[in-house]
Structures are given as structure tokens and as C-alpha cells.
Scaffold this motif. Sequence first.
Motif, PDB file in Angstrom:
ATOM      1  N   VAL A 128       0.843  -1.193   0.000  1.00 30.61           N
ATOM      2  CA  VAL A 128       0.000   0.000   0.000  1.00 30.61           C
ATOM      3  C   VAL A 128       0.882   1.247   0.000  1.00 30.61           C
ATOM      4  O   VAL A 128       1.812   1.362   0.791  1.00 30.61           O
ATOM      5  CB  VAL A 128      -0.935   0.000   1.244  1.00 30.61           C
ATOM      6  N   HIS A 129       0.574   2.165  -0.905  1.00 29.02           N
ATOM      7  CA  HIS A 129       1.356   3.408  -1.000  1.00 29.02           C
ATOM      8  C   HIS A 129       1.063   4.309   0.201  1.00 29.02           C
ATOM      9  O   HIS A 129       1.971   4.762   0.875  1.00 29.02           O
ATOM     10  CB  HIS A 129       1.054   4.125  -2.315  1.00 29.02           C
ATOM     11  N   ASP A 130      -0.232   4.571   0.462  1.00 35.70           N
ATOM     12  CA  ASP A 130      -0.608   5.317   1.662  1.00 35.70           C
ATOM     13  C   ASP A 130      -2.038   4.963   2.059  1.00 35.70           C
ATOM     14  O   ASP A 130      -2.777   4.370   1.280  1.00 35.70           O
ATOM     15  CB  ASP A 130      -0.410   6.834   1.491  1.00 35.70           C
ATOM     16  N   ILE A 131      -2.404   5.344   3.256  1.00 34.98           N
ATOM     17  CA  ILE A 131      -3.688   4.935   3.829  1.00 34.98           C
ATOM     18  C   ILE A 131      -4.890   5.413   3.005  1.00 34.98           C
ATOM     19  O   ILE A 131      -5.928   4.761   2.999  1.00 34.98           O
ATOM     20  CB  ILE A 131      -3.807   5.370   5.307  1.00 34.98           C
ATOM     21  N   GLU A 132      -4.729   6.529   2.295  1.00 31.50           N
ATOM     22  CA  GLU A 132      -5.843   7.044   1.486  1.00 31.50           C
ATOM     23  C   GLU A 132      -6.324   6.001   0.469  1.00 31.50           C
ATOM     24  O   GLU A 132      -7.497   5.959   0.138  1.00 31.50           O
ATOM     25  CB  GLU A 132      -5.455   8.343   0.762  1.00 31.50           C
ATOM     26  N   GLN A 133      -5.419   5.160  -0.014  1.00 30.13           N
ATOM     27  CA  GLN A 133      -5.782   4.119  -0.984  1.00 30.13           C
ATOM     28  C   GLN A 133      -6.798   3.136  -0.405  1.00 30.13           C
ATOM     29  O   GLN A 133      -7.652   2.647  -1.121  1.00 30.13           O
ATOM     30  CB  GLN A 133      -4.547   3.306  -1.393  1.00 30.13           C
ATOM     31  N   ILE A 134      -6.660   2.824   0.877  1.00 31.94           N
ATOM     32  CA  ILE A 134      -7.491   1.753   1.440  1.00 31.94           C
ATOM     33  C   ILE A 134      -8.623   2.239   2.347  1.00 31.94           C
ATOM     34  O   ILE A 134      -9.484   1.450   2.711  1.00 31.94           O
ATOM     35  CB  ILE A 134      -6.627   0.700   2.166  1.00 31.94           C
ATOM     36  N   LYS A 135      -8.657   3.531   2.682  1.00 29.13           N
ATOM     37  CA  LYS A 135      -9.738   4.050   3.540  1.00 29.13           C
ATOM     38  C   LYS A 135     -11.134   3.700   3.019  1.00 29.13           C
ATOM     39  O   LYS A 135     -11.981   3.271   3.796  1.00 29.13           O
ATOM     40  CB  LYS A 135      -9.615   5.565   3.720  1.00 29.13           C
ATOM     41  N   PRO A 136     -11.411   3.873   1.692  1.00 32.18           N
ATOM     42  CA  PRO A 136     -12.759   3.549   1.213  1.00 32.18           C
ATOM     43  C   PRO A 136     -13.141   2.079   1.466  1.00 32.18           C
ATOM     44  O   PRO A 136     -14.296   1.778   1.743  1.00 32.18           O
ATOM     45  CB  PRO A 136     -12.702   3.841  -0.290  1.00 32.18           C
ATOM     46  N   PHE A 137     -12.163   1.191   1.390  1.00 33.19           N
ATOM     47  CA  PHE A 137     -12.426  -0.240   1.616  1.00 33.19           C
ATOM     48  C   PHE A 137     -12.694  -0.510   3.098  1.00 33.19           C
ATOM     49  O   PHE A 137     -13.565  -1.310   3.448  1.00 33.19           O
ATOM     50  CB  PHE A 137     -11.249  -1.081   1.119  1.00 33.19           C
ATOM     51  N   ILE A 138     -11.942   0.157   3.965  1.00 32.94           N
ATOM     52  CA  ILE A 138     -12.139   0.011   5.413  1.00 32.94           C
ATOM     53  C   ILE A 138     -13.545   0.498   5.773  1.00 32.94           C
ATOM     54  O   ILE A 138     -14.288  -0.171   6.498  1.00 32.94           O
ATOM     55  CB  ILE A 138     -11.065   0.800   6.203  1.00 32.94           C
ATOM     56  N   ASP A 139     -13.905   1.671   5.245  1.00 38.43           N
ATOM     57  CA  ASP A 139     -15.221   2.244   5.535  1.00 38.43           C
ATOM     58  C   ASP A 139     -16.340   1.340   5.038  1.00 38.43           C
ATOM     59  O   ASP A 139     -17.342   1.142   5.723  1.00 38.43           O
ATOM     60  CB  ASP A 139     -15.352   3.634   4.892  1.00 38.43           C
ATOM     61  N   LYS A 140     -16.159   0.780   3.854  1.00 43.02           N
ATOM     62  CA  LYS A 140     -17.178  -0.110   3.288  1.00 43.02           C
ATOM     63  C   LYS A 140     -17.310  -1.378   4.148  1.00 43.02           C
ATOM     64  O   LYS A 140     -18.422  -1.836   4.410  1.00 43.02           O
ATOM     65  CB  LYS A 140     -16.828  -0.470   1.841  1.00 43.02           C
ATOM     66  N   ALA A 141     -16.197  -1.917   4.594  1.00 44.22           N
ATOM     67  CA  ALA A 141     -16.245  -3.106   5.457  1.00 44.22           C
ATOM     68  C   ALA A 141     -17.029  -2.790   6.733  1.00 44.22           C
ATOM     69  O   ALA A 141     -17.847  -3.589   7.180  1.00 44.22           O
ATOM     70  CB  ALA A 141     -14.830  -3.578   5.807  1.00 44.22           C
ATOM     71  N   TYR A 142     -16.785  -1.624   7.296  1.00 44.38           N
ATOM     72  CA  TYR A 142     -17.507  -1.222   8.509  1.00 44.38           C
ATOM     73  C   TYR A 142     -19.014  -1.171   8.231  1.00 44.38           C
ATOM     74  O   TYR A 142     -19.809  -1.740   8.990  1.00 44.38           O
ATOM     75  CB  TYR A 142     -17.015   0.145   9.005  1.00 44.38           C
ATOM     76  N   GLN A 143     -19.408  -0.513   7.142  1.00 42.60           N
ATOM     77  CA  GLN A 143     -20.834  -0.385   6.805  1.00 42.60           C
ATOM     78  C   GLN A 143     -21.482  -1.747   6.552  1.00 42.60           C
ATOM     79  O   GLN A 143     -22.580  -2.009   7.038  1.00 42.60           O
ATOM     80  CB  GLN A 143     -21.016   0.506   5.559  1.00 42.60           C
ATOM     81  N   LEU A 144     -20.796  -2.616   5.811  1.00 47.41           N
ATOM     82  CA  LEU A 144     -21.356  -3.933   5.487  1.00 47.41           C
ATOM     83  C   LEU A 144     -21.550  -4.792   6.735  1.00 47.41           C
ATOM     84  O   LEU A 144     -22.488  -5.589   6.801  1.00 47.41           O
ATOM     85  CB  LEU A 144     -20.461  -4.668   4.478  1.00 47.41           C
ATOM     86  N   ARG A 145     -20.692  -4.649   7.716  1.00 42.84           N
ATOM     87  CA  ARG A 145     -20.791  -5.461   8.938  1.00 42.84           C
ATOM     88  C   ARG A 145     -21.990  -5.068   9.792  1.00 42.84           C
ATOM     89  O   ARG A 145     -22.423  -5.849  10.633  1.00 42.84           O
ATOM     90  CB  ARG A 145     -19.518  -5.319   9.775  1.00 42.84           C
ATOM     91  N   LEU A 146     -22.527  -3.880   9.565  1.00 46.81           N
ATOM     92  CA  LEU A 146     -23.695  -3.446  10.336  1.00 46.81           C
ATOM     93  C   LEU A 146     -25.002  -3.981   9.749  1.00 46.81           C
ATOM     94  O   LEU A 146     -26.038  -3.920  10.394  1.00 46.81           O
ATOM     95  CB  LEU A 146     -23.756  -1.912  10.403  1.00 46.81           C
ATOM     96  N   LEU A 147     -24.947  -4.491   8.510  1.00 49.71           N
ATOM     97  CA  LEU A 147     -26.162  -5.006   7.871  1.00 49.71           C
ATOM     98  C   LEU A 147     -26.654  -6.292   8.498  1.00 49.71           C
ATOM     99  O   LEU A 147     -25.878  -7.083   8.970  1.00 49.71           O
ATOM    100  CB  LEU A 147     -25.903  -5.230   6.379  1.00 49.71           C
TER     101      LEU A 147
END
Length: 147
Positions: A128-147
Amino acid sequence: MGIHTGKSKQYYFNLFKTDKAKKLAKEIDEYLYNESTYRTEVEDYHDRCKDGIRTDCIGYISKKGSYKFATLTSTRKVCFVLHLGKKLHEETAKKMQKEINQLLGRKYEKSDRIRLTPGEVYIRLEWVHDIEQIKPFIDKAYQLRLL
């Protein structure tokens, strides 16, 4: 403070193979607890255990649900795992893994011979170059786990 027999977060950050990956692991932890839009809902998975001992990872869960959505783990040659959930999101996880592989220009499966667990997405922080690359994936994982 009481007796702490588990391993510290720093112990897990230090398991990553490069300085960049170690720094990124810390940044992910920092992001989840201090910067994400859901930061007030994130808690350490191990705080829910009776004895609070970390086993092989730092696990992150939402106070709204009881499932881990992300883990910095010493297993699988040390990596970052997003837990989307096997029952609801197995196909989404496969698609997300492909997206991340393309984004990072590497195939995770080639770095780890252990079969991928359904509903999970794996990220080698060394790639990973920097955290900005993966933030959207982390956020999506968080949202999906609440379903």
C-alpha cells in the motif's frame, strides 16, 4: 493499571515486515479510533473477552454489532484483513479483493498459499502506497458489517 498479560498494539505493528507497513498499521489504528466518521463506535474486539488477552491480532468491532470488521493480524504472514461476512457478503468480498489487487498491482493469493476465507479481504500493507488508498475499503467493510 491491572496486570496485562496480552500483547500490546505496538507488538503487532512491529510484526509488519517494512517500516512503511509498520507505520501504516499504526495509521489504520489511528484512523479507526480518531478520524473515521464512525470513530465513536469502534472498539477493540479483545475488550469484550473476559480476560482481555489478544491472541494473534488487533481486532476492530462496532459497538453497534458484535462482529469484527477489520483485523491487523500476525497470521497469513502478517496482514490487514477486512471482514465483510460470509453469509451476506461472500461475493462482495471476492469483488473487493480483485479491486484491491488491481489497485495495488499485486495479487494477494500469490503471497499466501492458505485458501482465502469466504467473506474476507486481505491487504498486504507492504504494497500500500498510503492509507488514502485503502480508507474507502475500510469504511465499506464497517458499513457492510452493520447489515
